[in-house]
Design a protein around this motif. Structure first.
Motif, PDB file in Angstrom:
ATOM      1  N   MET A 136      22.102  53.122  39.957  1.00  0.00           N
ATOM      2  CA  MET A 136      23.545  52.885  40.051  1.00  0.00           C
ATOM      3  C   MET A 136      23.825  51.411  40.325  1.00  0.00           C
ATOM      4  O   MET A 136      23.056  50.742  41.014  1.00  0.00           O
ATOM      5  N   LEU A 137      24.940  50.924  39.785  1.00  0.00           N
ATOM      6  CA  LEU A 137      25.314  49.537  40.005  1.00  0.00           C
ATOM      7  C   LEU A 137      25.778  49.336  41.442  1.00  0.00           C
ATOM      8  O   LEU A 137      26.405  50.211  42.041  1.00  0.00           O
ATOM      9  N   SER A 138      25.474  48.180  41.990  1.00  0.00           N
ATOM     10  CA  SER A 138      25.976  47.844  43.320  1.00  0.00           C
ATOM     11  C   SER A 138      27.484  47.643  43.261  1.00  0.00           C
ATOM     12  O   SER A 138      28.067  47.423  42.184  1.00  0.00           O
ATOM     13  N   THR A 139      28.128  47.712  44.417  1.00  0.00           N
ATOM     14  CA  THR A 139      29.579  47.500  44.472  1.00  0.00           C
ATOM     15  C   THR A 139      29.925  46.099  43.983  1.00  0.00           C
ATOM     16  O   THR A 139      30.912  45.906  43.259  1.00  0.00           O
ATOM     17  N   LYS A 140      29.125  45.111  44.330  1.00  0.00           N
ATOM     18  CA  LYS A 140      29.393  43.742  43.882  1.00  0.00           C
ATOM     19  C   LYS A 140      29.352  43.636  42.362  1.00  0.00           C
ATOM     20  O   LYS A 140      30.204  42.981  41.748  1.00  0.00           O
ATOM     21  N   GLN A 141      28.376  44.319  41.741  1.00  0.00           N
ATOM     22  CA  GLN A 141      28.294  44.270  40.285  1.00  0.00           C
ATOM     23  C   GLN A 141      29.450  45.019  39.648  1.00  0.00           C
ATOM     24  O   GLN A 141      29.988  44.598  38.614  1.00  0.00           O
ATOM     25  N   ARG A 142      29.852  46.127  40.254  1.00  0.00           N
ATOM     26  CA  ARG A 142      31.008  46.875  39.734  1.00  0.00           C
ATOM     27  C   ARG A 142      32.270  46.018  39.818  1.00  0.00           C
ATOM     28  O   ARG A 142      33.123  46.054  38.923  1.00  0.00           O
ATOM     29  N   ILE A 143      32.402  45.239  40.871  1.00  0.00           N
ATOM     30  CA  ILE A 143      33.555  44.339  41.010  1.00  0.00           C
ATOM     31  C   ILE A 143      33.540  43.300  39.897  1.00  0.00           C
ATOM     32  O   ILE A 143      34.570  43.014  39.272  1.00  0.00           O
ATOM     33  N   LEU A 144      32.374  42.728  39.645  1.00  0.00           N
ATOM     34  CA  LEU A 144      32.277  41.714  38.587  1.00  0.00           C
ATOM     35  C   LEU A 144      32.574  42.325  37.216  1.00  0.00           C
ATOM     36  O   LEU A 144      33.295  41.737  36.408  1.00  0.00           O
ATOM     37  N   ASN A 145      32.025  43.507  36.947  1.00  0.00           N
ATOM     38  CA  ASN A 145      32.257  44.157  35.658  1.00  0.00           C
ATOM     39  C   ASN A 145      33.742  44.474  35.469  1.00  0.00           C
ATOM     40  O   ASN A 145      34.302  44.277  34.373  1.00  0.00           O
ATOM     41  N   ALA A 146      34.370  44.973  36.514  1.00  0.00           N
ATOM     42  CA  ALA A 146      35.806  45.284  36.441  1.00  0.00           C
ATOM     43  C   ALA A 146      36.617  44.014  36.245  1.00  0.00           C
ATOM     44  O   ALA A 146      37.607  44.002  35.493  1.00  0.00           O
ATOM     45  N   SER A 147      36.203  42.943  36.903  1.00  0.00           N
ATOM     46  CA  SER A 147      36.922  41.668  36.776  1.00  0.00           C
ATOM     47  C   SER A 147      36.862  41.154  35.342  1.00  0.00           C
ATOM     48  O   SER A 147      37.877  40.728  34.778  1.00  0.00           O
ATOM     49  N   VAL A 148      35.667  41.204  34.736  1.00  0.00           N
ATOM     50  CA  VAL A 148      35.523  40.752  33.356  1.00  0.00           C
ATOM     51  C   VAL A 148      36.407  41.587  32.434  1.00  0.00           C
ATOM     52  O   VAL A 148      37.096  41.052  31.555  1.00  0.00           O
ATOM     53  N   LYS A 149      36.411  42.894  32.621  1.00  0.00           N
ATOM     54  CA  LYS A 149      37.239  43.783  31.794  1.00  0.00           C
ATOM     55  C   LYS A 149      38.714  43.404  31.903  1.00  0.00           C
ATOM     56  O   LYS A 149      39.429  43.284  30.896  1.00  0.00           O
ATOM     57  N   LEU A 150      39.185  43.201  33.117  1.00  0.00           N
ATOM     58  CA  LEU A 150      40.597  42.868  33.332  1.00  0.00           C
ATOM     59  C   LEU A 150      40.922  41.457  32.863  1.00  0.00           C
ATOM     60  O   LEU A 150      42.005  41.210  32.324  1.00  0.00           O
ATOM     61  N   PHE A 151      39.991  40.523  33.055  1.00  0.00           N
ATOM     62  CA  PHE A 151      40.203  39.153  32.565  1.00  0.00           C
ATOM     63  C   PHE A 151      40.358  39.152  31.044  1.00  0.00           C
ATOM     64  O   PHE A 151      41.182  38.422  30.492  1.00  0.00           O
ATOM     65  N   ASN A 152      39.550  39.977  30.363  1.00  0.00           N
ATOM     66  CA  ASN A 152      39.659  40.067  28.909  1.00  0.00           C
ATOM     67  C   ASN A 152      41.007  40.636  28.484  1.00  0.00           C
ATOM     68  O   ASN A 152      41.581  40.224  27.479  1.00  0.00           O
ATOM     69  N   GLU A 153      41.509  41.601  29.249  1.00  0.00           N
ATOM     70  CA  GLU A 153      42.755  42.275  28.882  1.00  0.00           C
ATOM     71  C   GLU A 153      43.991  41.447  29.205  1.00  0.00           C
ATOM     72  O   GLU A 153      44.943  41.411  28.420  1.00  0.00           O
ATOM     73  N   TYR A 154      43.983  40.788  30.367  1.00  0.00           N
ATOM     74  CA  TYR A 154      45.222  40.170  30.857  1.00  0.00           C
ATOM     75  C   TYR A 154      45.131  38.661  31.064  1.00  0.00           C
ATOM     76  O   TYR A 154      46.156  38.017  31.284  1.00  0.00           O
ATOM     77  N   GLY A 155      43.936  38.102  31.029  1.00  0.00           N
ATOM     78  CA  GLY A 155      43.760  36.702  31.372  1.00  0.00           C
ATOM     79  C   GLY A 155      43.465  36.551  32.851  1.00  0.00           C
ATOM     80  O   GLY A 155      43.927  37.351  33.676  1.00  0.00           O
ATOM     81  N   VAL A 156      42.718  35.524  33.183  1.00  0.00           N
ATOM     82  CA  VAL A 156      42.260  35.353  34.562  1.00  0.00           C
ATOM     83  C   VAL A 156      43.427  35.186  35.529  1.00  0.00           C
ATOM     84  O   VAL A 156      43.464  35.798  36.598  1.00  0.00           O
ATOM     85  N   ASP A 157      44.415  34.379  35.169  1.00  0.00           N
ATOM     86  CA  ASP A 157      45.507  34.077  36.089  1.00  0.00           C
ATOM     87  C   ASP A 157      46.345  35.296  36.440  1.00  0.00           C
ATOM     88  O   ASP A 157      46.898  35.385  37.551  1.00  0.00           O
ATOM     89  N   ALA A 158      46.456  36.251  35.508  1.00  0.00           N
ATOM     90  CA  ALA A 158      47.355  37.387  35.709  1.00  0.00           C
ATOM     91  C   ALA A 158      46.745  38.511  36.543  1.00  0.00           C
ATOM     92  O   ALA A 158      47.474  39.384  37.039  1.00  0.00           O
ATOM     93  N   VAL A 159      45.448  38.509  36.709  1.00  0.00           N
ATOM     94  CA  VAL A 159      44.779  39.612  37.408  1.00  0.00           C
ATOM     95  C   VAL A 159      44.827  39.398  38.922  1.00  0.00           C
ATOM     96  O   VAL A 159      44.535  38.299  39.410  1.00  0.00           O
ATOM     97  N   ARG A 160      45.191  40.478  39.641  1.00  0.00           N
ATOM     98  CA  ARG A 160      45.260  40.418  41.100  1.00  0.00           C
ATOM     99  C   ARG A 160      44.088  41.191  41.702  1.00  0.00           C
ATOM    100  O   ARG A 160      43.506  42.066  41.050  1.00  0.00           O
ATOM    101  N   LEU A 161      43.792  40.889  42.954  1.00  0.00           N
ATOM    102  CA  LEU A 161      42.712  41.593  43.640  1.00  0.00           C
ATOM    103  C   LEU A 161      42.974  43.089  43.690  1.00  0.00           C
ATOM    104  O   LEU A 161      42.047  43.897  43.578  1.00  0.00           O
ATOM    105  N   GLN A 162      44.239  43.476  43.870  1.00  0.00           N
ATOM    106  CA  GLN A 162      44.595  44.892  43.916  1.00  0.00           C
ATOM    107  C   GLN A 162      44.200  45.603  42.620  1.00  0.00           C
ATOM    108  O   GLN A 162      43.684  46.719  42.648  1.00  0.00           O
TER     109      GLN A 162
END
Length: 206
Positions: free
Chosen positions: A1-27
């Motif tokens: 299983m992926l670590s929580t840190k890796q899951r955070i990074l994977n989710a961040s990349v997915k959201l950055f691709n969809e919305y752009g880095v500036d638009a994504v919030r921690l929530q």
């Protein structure tokens, strides 16, 4: 299983691709993987810390592709490397936009990407020279020609998926690789064309 840190990074990349880095919030990142913002903050204290880790991951993934260079001397080896490039640029579409945005005020990750780009160009030029020496590619028709061809290959590798999206066309791994090979095919010798037909064309037909 992926670590929580890796899951955070994977989710961040997915959201950055969809919305752009500036638009994504921690929530949003926390909700994407079903954890609280407090839990996310335990692993990454700020969005900037997440971005920095994502950038490091991108460069590490790109460096991994470099390490696949000439694992075997045939054309099929390069075709496999093309698959890795396609998967990389599809998975990290946001990064090019961020690079151009940051190019006026380069940070460490921008410099690292510039170094990676230069290394990629050198590797492509070295690949062309290697296969010229194998008599798979014709001699350069003019001095510096393969330097220009290496740049054309680089442009195709990096921007083909974006170009397809801009035209409203689907971008598939096969069409991506065909676009790259189309730059090389005119310069095959008879030996090179035979190897291409035998070893690469079947890989482009799936």
């Amino acid at each position: 299983m992926l670590s929580t840190k890796q899951r955070i990074l994977n989710a961040s990349v997915k959201l950055f691709n969809e919305y752009g880095v500036d638009a994504v919030r921690l929530q949003q990142i926390a909700e994407e993987i079903g954890i609280s913002v407090g839990n996310l903050a335990y692993h990454y204290k700020s969005k900037d810390a997440i971005i920095e880790s994502v950038y490091e991951q991108v460069i590490d993934e790109f460096s991994h592709i470099f390490r696949q260079y000439l694992q075997s001397p045939d054309l099929a080896d390069f075709d496999q490397q093309l698959s890795l490039y396609y998967q990389f640029f599809q998975a990290n579409q946001f990064y090019l936009a961020e690079f151009f945005k940051a190019s006026t005020t380069p940070g460490d990750h921008t410099v690292a990407w510039q170094q990676a780009v230069n290394k990629m160009l050198l590797q492509l030029r070295s690949w062309l020279l290697f296969h010229q020496q194998r008599e798979v590619l014709k001699p350069e028709p003019a001095p510096g020609f393969y330097d220009q061809l290496a740049q054309s290959l680089w442009m195709s590798l990096v921007f083909s998926p974006i170009f397809s999206t801009m035209r409203g066309l689907p971008s598939t791994e096969t069409s991506y690789k065909q676009a790259v090979w189309s730059h090389i095919r005119p310069y095959f010798t008879e030996q090179g064309l035979a190897e291409y037909q035998a070893d690469v064309v079947p890989l482009l037909s799936y």
